[in-house]
Design a protein around this motif. Structure first.
Motif, PDB file in Angstrom:
ATOM      1  N   PRO A 101       0.965  -1.074  -0.230  1.00 50.32           N
ATOM      2  CA  PRO A 101       0.093   0.249   0.097  1.00 50.32           C
ATOM      3  C   PRO A 101       0.703   1.346   0.090  1.00 50.32           C
ATOM      4  O   PRO A 101       0.513   2.171  -0.702  1.00 50.32           O
ATOM      5  N   GLY A 102       1.893   1.271   0.982  1.00 54.84           N
ATOM      6  CA  GLY A 102       2.712   2.449   0.841  1.00 54.84           C
ATOM      7  C   GLY A 102       3.599   2.635  -0.333  1.00 54.84           C
ATOM      8  O   GLY A 102       3.635   3.836  -0.917  1.00 54.84           O
ATOM      9  N   THR A 135       1.365   4.536   6.683  1.00 56.38           N
ATOM     10  CA  THR A 135       1.456   3.484   5.699  1.00 56.38           C
ATOM     11  C   THR A 135       2.722   3.515   4.954  1.00 56.38           C
ATOM     12  O   THR A 135       3.226   2.354   4.651  1.00 56.38           O
ATOM     13  N   VAL A 136       2.837   4.664   4.365  1.00 58.29           N
ATOM     14  CA  VAL A 136       4.204   4.892   3.665  1.00 58.29           C
ATOM     15  C   VAL A 136       5.581   4.595   4.488  1.00 58.29           C
ATOM     16  O   VAL A 136       6.334   3.855   4.145  1.00 58.29           O
ATOM     17  N   LEU A 137       5.604   4.978   5.655  1.00 56.71           N
ATOM     18  CA  LEU A 137       6.457   4.839   6.599  1.00 56.71           C
ATOM     19  C   LEU A 137       6.849   3.108   6.890  1.00 56.71           C
ATOM     20  O   LEU A 137       7.927   2.788   6.770  1.00 56.71           O
ATOM     21  N   LEU A 138       5.598   2.440   6.940  1.00 55.37           N
ATOM     22  CA  LEU A 138       5.790   1.149   7.219  1.00 55.37           C
ATOM     23  C   LEU A 138       6.170   0.451   5.993  1.00 55.37           C
ATOM     24  O   LEU A 138       6.751  -0.863   6.195  1.00 55.37           O
ATOM     25  N   PRO A 165      10.484  -0.674   6.025  1.00 55.22           N
ATOM     26  CA  PRO A 165      11.030  -1.704   6.458  1.00 55.22           C
ATOM     27  C   PRO A 165      10.452  -2.890   5.939  1.00 55.22           C
ATOM     28  O   PRO A 165      11.114  -4.029   5.691  1.00 55.22           O
ATOM     29  N   THR A 166       9.066  -2.990   5.683  1.00 54.02           N
ATOM     30  CA  THR A 166       8.506  -4.246   5.195  1.00 54.02           C
ATOM     31  C   THR A 166       8.851  -4.503   3.724  1.00 54.02           C
ATOM     32  O   THR A 166       9.087  -5.573   3.278  1.00 54.02           O
ATOM     33  N   GLY A 167       9.134  -3.385   2.975  1.00 51.59           N
ATOM     34  CA  GLY A 167       9.932  -3.381   1.698  1.00 51.59           C
ATOM     35  C   GLY A 167      10.943  -4.051   1.633  1.00 51.59           C
ATOM     36  O   GLY A 167      11.387  -4.857   0.789  1.00 51.59           O
ATOM     37  N   ILE A 168      11.966  -3.552   2.473  1.00 50.52           N
ATOM     38  CA  ILE A 168      13.257  -4.194   2.656  1.00 50.52           C
ATOM     39  C   ILE A 168      13.212  -5.744   2.866  1.00 50.52           C
ATOM     40  O   ILE A 168      13.953  -6.708   2.325  1.00 50.52           O
ATOM     41  N   ALA A 169      12.243  -6.086   3.869  1.00 53.25           N
ATOM     42  CA  ALA A 169      12.072  -7.494   4.152  1.00 53.25           C
ATOM     43  C   ALA A 169      11.556  -8.324   3.012  1.00 53.25           C
ATOM     44  O   ALA A 169      11.999  -9.390   2.654  1.00 53.25           O
ATOM     45  N   TRP A 170      10.543  -7.748   2.295  1.00 54.66           N
ATOM     46  CA  TRP A 170      10.141  -8.274   1.159  1.00 54.66           C
ATOM     47  C   TRP A 170      11.118  -8.621   0.136  1.00 54.66           C
ATOM     48  O   TRP A 170      11.055  -9.556  -0.629  1.00 54.66           O
ATOM     49  N   LEU A 171      11.980  -7.597  -0.028  1.00 53.24           N
ATOM     50  CA  LEU A 171      13.175  -7.593  -1.347  1.00 53.24           C
ATOM     51  C   LEU A 171      14.138  -8.754  -0.706  1.00 53.24           C
ATOM     52  O   LEU A 171      14.460  -9.465  -1.536  1.00 53.24           O
ATOM     53  N   ALA A 172      14.564  -8.817   0.573  1.00 51.35           N
ATOM     54  CA  ALA A 172      15.256  -9.813   1.199  1.00 51.35           C
ATOM     55  C   ALA A 172      14.843 -11.117   0.929  1.00 51.35           C
ATOM     56  O   ALA A 172      15.641 -12.234   0.451  1.00 51.35           O
TER      57      ALA A 172
END
Length: 154
Positions: free
Chosen positions: A20-21, A54-57, A60-67
């Motif tokens: 979403p973010g 939502t954008v700030l969340l 870190p979740t985007g980094i986790a998704w990438l990893a």
């Protein structure tokens, strides 16, 4: 190693918290910027605080998704646990990396008319592909179909 159902649940959770973010950022960075440079996130800071969180969340979740996506691309055992073939994983990695790189260099490319339109179109294309693959492969808690080893390594 995590059981397959838990690995898939964690993967889906990070993707759905990042999307979403990431989609809002993509709208501002690529959709609005097609017509000229923007003051990214300026409008939502004052009017939509929940969207700011939502954008700030999504960072870190985007980094986790990438990893997790990168790990699944190179580790066939993890890819089998997630039951997602290489193509969607590659799309997710390309989308997240391109989005981060374009965000980091936004001030430079958004003011250059020769770069702005092609990069916005690239960003919109990658965003569309990521949404499509997420819809196809992540909308259900159960795998879309059983992925064979040969199919995941293609």
């Amino acid at each position: 190693m995590l059981p397959a159902s838990l690995a898939r649940w964690v993967y889906r959770l990070t993707a759905f918290l990042a999307l979403p973010g990431g989609l809002w950022a993509a709208l501002e960075m690529y959709g609005f910027t097609l017509f000229g440079p923007q003051m990214l996130f300026f409008s939502i800071v004052h009017t939509m605080p929940l969207l700011v969180y939502t954008v700030l969340l999504s960072v870190p979740t985007g980094i986790a998704w990438l990893a997790q996506s990168a790990m699944a691309l190179v580790h066939s055992g993890y890819r089998l646990r997630l039951a997602i073939p290489r193509r969607p994983l590659g799309v997710f990695v390309a989308f997240i990396v391109a989005h981060a790189v374009l965000l980091a260099g936004y001030e430079s490319w958004s003011r250059n008319a020769l770069l702005r339109v092609p990069l916005c179109l690239l960003g919109l294309t990658l965003t569309s592909l990521a949404v499509r693959e997420a819809w196809l492969w992540l909308r259900s808690a159960s795998p879309r179909h059983q992925v064979s080893v040969g199919e995941t390594d293609a």
